[in-house]
Design an enzyme around this catalytic site. Structure first.
Site, PDB file in Angstrom:
ATOM      1  N   GLU A 198      42.980  42.186  37.937  1.00  0.00           N
ATOM      2  CA  GLU A 198      43.821  42.837  36.926  1.00  0.00           C
ATOM      3  C   GLU A 198      43.845  44.345  37.137  1.00  0.00           C
ATOM      4  O   GLU A 198      44.868  45.004  36.950  1.00  0.00           O
ATOM      5  CB  GLU A 198      43.319  42.527  35.508  1.00  0.00           C
ATOM      6  CG  GLU A 198      43.524  41.089  35.075  1.00  0.00           C
ATOM      7  CD  GLU A 198      44.993  40.728  34.910  1.00  0.00           C
ATOM      8  OE1 GLU A 198      45.772  40.949  35.861  1.00  0.00           O
ATOM      9  OE2 GLU A 198      45.366  40.203  33.859  1.00  0.00           O
ATOM     10  N   THR A 240      53.464  46.651  34.042  1.00  0.00           N
ATOM     11  CA  THR A 240      52.429  46.692  33.003  1.00  0.00           C
ATOM     12  C   THR A 240      51.891  48.115  32.832  1.00  0.00           C
ATOM     13  O   THR A 240      51.718  48.582  31.696  1.00  0.00           O
ATOM     14  CB  THR A 240      51.286  45.721  33.350  1.00  0.00           C
ATOM     15  OG1 THR A 240      51.825  44.405  33.363  1.00  0.00           O
ATOM     16  CG2 THR A 240      50.163  45.769  32.323  1.00  0.00           C
TER      17      THR A 240
HETATM   18  N1  HSE Z   1      47.213  43.199  27.224  1.00  0.00           N
HETATM   19  C1  HSE Z   1      47.964  43.587  28.371  1.00  0.00           C
HETATM   20  C2  HSE Z   1      49.068  44.521  27.946  1.00  0.00           C
HETATM   21  C3  HSE Z   1      48.543  42.373  29.005  1.00  0.00           C
HETATM   22  O1  HSE Z   1      49.762  44.199  26.983  1.00  0.00           O
HETATM   23  O2  HSE Z   1      49.232  45.576  28.559  1.00  0.00           O
HETATM   24  C4  HSE Z   1      49.364  42.666  30.221  1.00  0.00           C
HETATM   25  O3  HSE Z   1      48.868  42.002  31.316  1.00  0.00           O
END
Ligand code: HSE
Length: 305
Positions: free
Chosen positions: A128, A180
């Site tokens: 991640e 993201t």
């Molecule tokens: N919790 C994360 C976000 C998930 O909303 O940025 C994205 O992978």
């Protein structure tokens, strides 16, 4: 064991009010991955899909997590990793997490199940970090544990598996790109106390609603006062999709992870299908291409076959 094949589910992170904490696993779509021990050292990646992801191990989520797992186990046998992704990268339904979790689970099988599920989540978070610049666990936790999970803390890592009643998710994935890292960069750094109070009220009552199987409470708790108001501007027709889905009987929903997918939860498959029709109708009036999924929440996470 010389070879292992794993499948890893798509996941929905945040679940409206639980930014970076809540997530659940889907029955479909899912990724497939086969790992083989090789006599030659190093990691070789073969992509069997059309997404063109990097094959250099240090640039590929799967390679980074596999290398981290081998290092943590104090071993360094060679690996060939054959990947067939069905979860489109950048969709917002945990594509990078599925790669990361799959690598952690598969290497662990080759190592004779050396690591606990919690340690696998910790390893998968390395993936991640490569994908989004942040070690969040709200996708990789449900991807590994299955079901609905709450990440109470990442330092130290503490994952709570939640009880939940039968639930169906309807997902629309508009084919637009939202990175993201960029969707995180636009979020507020501070939250007013009265907003925070409402938000943690919703998180607590969502967890209680799931445990009691109280669909009314689940519906009332699916409200986000912090992240959705900022991020929804990145997703065309977000409000219309939500409104149409609620009219069709959805309990509620919002942005899946950092988007662009939108998910809605329903009590049964029939309602989830009606929601799909409504979502499709909204997006059919745009020129944006989209994919749709209807899936029951999955109780199992990434697993070897
Ligand atoms: N919790 C994360 C976000 C998930 O909303 O940025 C994205 O992978």
């Amino acid at each position: 064991m010389q070879e292992v094949r794993v499948i890893t589910p798509a996941t929905v992170a945040n679940v409206v009010c639980g930014f970076d904490c809540l997530g659940f696993a889907l029955t479909e779509p899912f990724d497939e991955m086969t790992l083989r021990r090789t006599d030659d050292p190093g990691i070789r990646i073969i992509n069997r899909d059309e997404f063109g992801l990097p094959t250099k191990p240090e640039e590929n989520v799967t390679g980074v997590v596999a290398a981290a797992a081998l290092k943590r186990a104090g071993t360094d046998f060679g690996l060939e990793i054959e990947i067939t992704k069905h979860i489109m990268p950048g969709s917002g339904i945990g594509s990078s997490s599925a790669s990361a979790a799959g690598a952690a689970v598969a290497v662990n099988r080759l190592l004779g199940d050396k690591f606990s599920k919690l340690e696998l989540v910790d390893l998968a978070m390395e993936g991640e970090k490569l994908a989004s610049g942040s070690r969040h666990a709200d996708n990789v936790a449900p991807c590994i544990f299955g079901g609905f999970t709450l990440v109470r803390s990442t330092e130290p890592l503490d994952v709570v598996t939640l009880e939940f009643p039968p639930l169906w998710a309807t997902i629309i994935h508009p084919q637009i790109e939202i990175k993201t890292a960029e969707a995180r960069a636009i979020l507020p750094k501070d939250v007013p106390l009265n907003t925070a109070v409402k938000q943690w009220g919703n998180v607590g009552s969502l967890v209680a609603g799931l445990a009691k199987g109280d669909y009314g409470l689940i519906a009332r708790s699916l409200e986000d006062l912090i992240v959705e108001p900022v991020r929804k501007s990145l997703i065309p027709k977000f409000d219309e999709v939500k409104e149409a889905s609620l009219s069709a009987g959805a309990l509620g929903g919002g942005i899946s992870g950092s988007g662009p997918s939108i998910f809605m939860l329903s009590e049964g498959a029939a309602t989830a299908e009606k929601v799909k029709i409504e979502m499709r109708s909204v997006y059919s009036r745009t020129d944006i291409e989209f994919n749709m999924y209807v899936s029951e929440l999955a109780s199992s996470g990434a697993r070897s076959l």
